[in-house]
Scaffold this motif. Structure first.
Motif, PDB file in Angstrom:
ATOM      1  N   ASP A  95      41.005  39.771  45.562  1.00  0.00           N
ATOM      2  CA  ASP A  95      42.378  40.268  45.620  1.00  0.00           C
ATOM      3  C   ASP A  95      42.501  41.645  44.969  1.00  0.00           C
ATOM      4  OD1 ASP A  95      42.459  39.818  42.840  1.00  0.00           O
ATOM      5  OD2 ASP A  95      43.353  37.835  43.083  1.00  0.00           O
ATOM      6  N   LYS A  96      43.676  42.226  45.117  1.00  0.00           N
ATOM      7  CA  LYS A  96      43.967  43.574  44.630  1.00  0.00           C
ATOM      8  C   LYS A  96      43.680  43.705  43.143  1.00  0.00           C
ATOM      9  CE  LYS A  96      48.070  46.423  43.687  1.00  0.00           C
ATOM     10  NZ  LYS A  96      49.532  46.571  43.977  1.00  0.00           N
ATOM     11  N   GLN A  97      44.134  42.741  42.344  1.00  0.00           N
ATOM     12  CA  GLN A  97      43.985  42.839  40.901  1.00  0.00           C
ATOM     13  C   GLN A  97      42.519  42.832  40.476  1.00  0.00           C
ATOM     14  OE1 GLN A  97      46.370  43.645  38.827  1.00  0.00           O
ATOM     15  NE2 GLN A  97      47.712  43.727  40.625  1.00  0.00           N
ATOM     16  N   ALA A  98      41.672  42.111  41.220  1.00  0.00           N
ATOM     17  CA  ALA A  98      40.253  42.079  40.895  1.00  0.00           C
ATOM     18  C   ALA A  98      39.614  43.447  41.100  1.00  0.00           C
ATOM     19  CB  ALA A  98      39.542  41.029  41.741  1.00  0.00           C
ATOM     20  N   LEU A  99      40.022  44.158  42.150  1.00  0.00           N
ATOM     21  CA  LEU A  99      39.486  45.497  42.413  1.00  0.00           C
ATOM     22  C   LEU A  99      39.938  46.480  41.339  1.00  0.00           C
ATOM     23  CD1 LEU A  99      39.933  45.814  46.284  1.00  0.00           C
ATOM     24  CD2 LEU A  99      37.824  45.362  45.026  1.00  0.00           C
ATOM     25  N   ILE A 100      41.216  46.413  40.981  1.00  0.00           N
ATOM     26  CA  ILE A 100      41.750  47.314  39.956  1.00  0.00           C
ATOM     27  C   ILE A 100      41.074  47.041  38.611  1.00  0.00           C
ATOM     28  CG2 ILE A 100      43.797  47.908  38.620  1.00  0.00           C
ATOM     29  CD1 ILE A 100      45.445  47.508  41.153  1.00  0.00           C
ATOM     30  N   ALA A 101      40.874  45.759  38.293  1.00  0.00           N
ATOM     31  CA  ALA A 101      40.216  45.401  37.043  1.00  0.00           C
ATOM     32  C   ALA A 101      38.790  45.933  37.002  1.00  0.00           C
ATOM     33  CB  ALA A 101      40.231  43.881  36.862  1.00  0.00           C
ATOM     34  N   ALA A 102      38.088  45.870  38.145  1.00  0.00           N
ATOM     35  CA  ALA A 102      36.722  46.372  38.220  1.00  0.00           C
ATOM     36  C   ALA A 102      36.693  47.895  38.010  1.00  0.00           C
ATOM     37  CB  ALA A 102      36.090  46.005  39.559  1.00  0.00           C
ATOM     38  N   ALA A 103      37.649  48.577  38.645  1.00  0.00           N
ATOM     39  CA  ALA A 103      37.722  50.035  38.497  1.00  0.00           C
ATOM     40  C   ALA A 103      38.076  50.416  37.055  1.00  0.00           C
ATOM     41  CB  ALA A 103      38.752  50.603  39.465  1.00  0.00           C
ATOM     42  N   ASP A 104      38.980  49.655  36.429  1.00  0.00           N
ATOM     43  CA  ASP A 104      39.362  49.919  35.039  1.00  0.00           C
ATOM     44  C   ASP A 104      38.144  49.730  34.115  1.00  0.00           C
ATOM     45  OD1 ASP A 104      41.976  50.519  35.671  1.00  0.00           O
ATOM     46  OD2 ASP A 104      42.744  48.517  35.160  1.00  0.00           O
ATOM     47  N   ALA A 105      37.396  48.639  34.342  1.00  0.00           N
ATOM     48  CA  ALA A 105      36.247  48.339  33.489  1.00  0.00           C
ATOM     49  C   ALA A 105      35.172  49.411  33.601  1.00  0.00           C
ATOM     50  CB  ALA A 105      35.674  46.974  33.864  1.00  0.00           C
ATOM     51  N   ALA A 106      35.058  50.001  34.789  1.00  0.00           N
ATOM     52  CA  ALA A 106      34.025  51.017  34.997  1.00  0.00           C
ATOM     53  C   ALA A 106      34.320  52.289  34.219  1.00  0.00           C
ATOM     54  CB  ALA A 106      33.908  51.335  36.483  1.00  0.00           C
TER      55      ALA A 106
END
Length: 415
Positions: A402-413
Motif C-alpha cells: 500500500d501507499k504508506q508502505a512505499l512512503i515509509a520505505a522512502a522515509d527510511a532510506a
C-alpha cells in the motif's frame, strides 16, 4: 458433499522436506508478481464450472505435496486470461483482443518479436491455446479477433509467428533449455499458465502466509481442490491467492489473485478446456508461410525477446533475503509479501525532474498523485495490486504494497 475444513499451516508445511526446500518458500514472490504483472502478463477468468464435487478431505500439507509430486509431461488445452489492475486503456487496442490491427501498415503489430506482442497482455481478456509434449516441445498461441500470434519450441528450434503481419522470428534454443520452459520463450509466456503461477505462489508460503484448503470446485470439467494463500503482513495489497488443483493428478488448473481492496480478481488464469493426452506430433511442426518475412538468428527482435525474458527472470529469481539485497538490478527492501524493489529512474538523481518537464510532466500529474514525506516529495502511481512511488530525486519504489508502505520505505532510506 464432504467439505474441506480450512486448515492453517505455519512453519514446517513441507512435511519434513529438506531445510534447503524449506528455505525456498521465502522467495520474494510479491515483487516478482509486481514486475511481471505490471510489465506484461495479462491474466484472469478461467470459468470454473458450477457445482462443488464431493471429494475426500485433504490437508494443506498433503495438497501441496500433491502439487509437488505431479509430473504431467503432456497436455493441450485453452486458457482464458484477463488482467484487471485498474490501468488506463493502453494504445494499440490493448484489451480489445486483436493482434492484427495495424500490422499491415507496419506499425506496432508488424513485428513477430515476443516482446512487442506480449506487452498487449497488460490488460483486458485474452485466450491462449497451449500444448506440451515433454521438455522439448511446447506451443502457445495468443488468439486474436483477426489474427493469431504463436510461439513454438520444437527441439533446437524456437519460432515466433504473427499471422496478422505474416512475420516470423526464428532462432536456435541454447543448450540446457528444458523442463517445459526453454529460456528462449520469454517469462511472460512461461508464467501465463496456472502451473507456473502456482509454483511461484507456493514459494511465498512461509511464515508470512496462512495456507488453508477451501471448498472443492469444477474447473474445465475436472474435479479440483482449492488451496488458499493469505498474506499475514498488513502492508500487502494482496487479499488472497486461490489455486484450484486437479484432484486426480495434482496439476494446478486455475490461479486467482484477489486484491485486499476487494472487487473482481486482479489476476485469474486457468483452463477452460484441458486434455492430458499426448498432442499430435504436427502440433509442434512449423514452416514459414509463403511470402512471410523471416528474421533468422539473433536479430534485433530475437535479442529484445531474449533480454525481455532475462529481465523478468531476474524478478522471478529473487532469492531468500533478509533486510535488503541487490537482485537483477533492483535493490530489494523488506521480505515476504511486503518486499519493495527500488531503482534509480533514467538519468539518476534529477531524472524525475527531466521527466516532469513539458507534456511528460503533465502526464505524470494526470496519472499519479503528489505525495510528501520525510524523503521529500514525489508522485504515487497506483493500480489495484501494484503501487509505485517516484521521488523527486529520481528513486523508484515499487511493490504489491500500500501507499504508506512505499512512503515509509522512502522515509527510511533518507535516515
Amino acid at each position: 458433499m464432504v467439505g474441506n475444513e480450512p486448515t492453517e499451516v505455519a512453519g514446517e508445511w513441507d512435511g519434513g522436506r529438506s531445510a534447503k526446500r524449506r528455505k525456498a518458500v521465502r522467495y520474494a514472490v510479491p515483487v516478482a508478481v509486481a514486475g511481471v504483472t505490471a510489465a506484461t502478463i495479462g491474466l484472469v477468468p478461467a470459468f470454473a464450472g458450477s457445482g462443488s464435487p464431493d471429494l475426500p478431505k485433504i490437508s494443506a500439507q498433503d495438497l501441496i505435496a500433491k502439487i509437488a509430486k505431479s509430473d504431467v509431461q503432456q497436455l493441450s488445452g485453452t486458457v482464458q486470461v484477463t488482467t484487471d489492475l485498474g490501468l488506463p486503456a493502453l494504445p494499440g487496442g490493448v484489451g480489445a483482443g486483436g493482434f492484427g490491427g495495424g500490422a499491415k501498415g507496419g506499425g506496432a503489430g508488424a513485428s513477430a518479436s515476443p516482446q512487442s506482442k506480449l506487452t498487449e497482455l497488460a490488460s483486458g481478456t485474452h485466450t491462449l491455446r497451449v500444448a506440451a509434449d515433454g521438455p522439448e516441445k511446447q506451443r502457445v498461441s495468443l488468439v486474436g479477433q483477426s489474427a493469431d500470434y504463436t510461439l513454438i519450441h520444437n527441439g533446437k528450434d524456437v519460432w515466433a509467428y504473427d499471422s496478422g503481419s505474416n512475420t516470423v522470428v526464428h532462432h536456435t534454443a541454447p543448450k540446457g533449455a528444458h523442463h517445459g520452459t526453454p529460456r528462449d520463450l520469454p517469462k511472460d509466456v512461461q508464467n501465463a499458465t496456472p502451473q507456473e503461477l502456482a509454483k511461484q505462489a507456493l514459494k511465498a508460503a512461509g511464515d508470512t502466509t496462512s495456507v488453508t484448503v477451501g471448498d472443492t470446485a469444477k474447473v474445465a470439467g475436472r474435479d479440483a481442490y482449492q488451496l488458499v494463500l493469505t498474506p499475514k503482513q498488513a502492508g500487502s495489497t494482496v487479499g488472497s491467492i486461490r489455486v484450484a488443483v486437479d484432484a486426480a493428478n495434482g496439476v494446478p488448473l486455475k490461479f486467482t489473485l484477489t486484491p485486499k481492496s476487494g472487487g473482481p480478481a486482479a489476476i485469474d488464469v486457468g483452463y477452460t478446456r484441458v486434455d492430458f493426452a499426448r498432442p499430435a506430433a504436427d502440433t509442434f511442426a512449423f514452416t514459414p508461410p509463403k511470402g512471410a518475412k523471416v528474421e533468422n538468428g539473433e536479430g534485433a527482435a530475437g535479442k529484445a525477446a531474449r533480454q525481455h525474458g532475462k529481465d523478468l527472470g531476474d524478478l522471478n529469481g529473487l532469492k531468500d533475503h533478509k533486510g535488503s539485497q541487490d537482485v537483477g538490478g533492483f535493490h530489494v527492501l523488506g521480505e515476504g509479501w511486503t518486499s519493495i524493489a527500488t531503482l534509480k529512474a533514467p538519468g539518476g538523481p534529477g531524472g524525475k525532474d527531466q521527466l516532469a518537464k513539458g507534456e511528460a510532466g503533465k502526464l505524470m500529474d494526470s496519472l499519479g498523485s503528489k505525495v510528501t514525506g520525510s524523503f521529500g516529495s514525489g508522485h504515487l502511481f497506483s493500480t489495484r495490486l501494484v503501487n509505485a512511488l517516484l521521488t523527486d530525486d529520481g528513486t523508484v519504489y515499487v511493490g504489491a504494497v500500500d501507499k504508506q508502505a512505499l512512503i515509509a520505505a522512502a522515509d527510511a532510506a533518507k535516515k
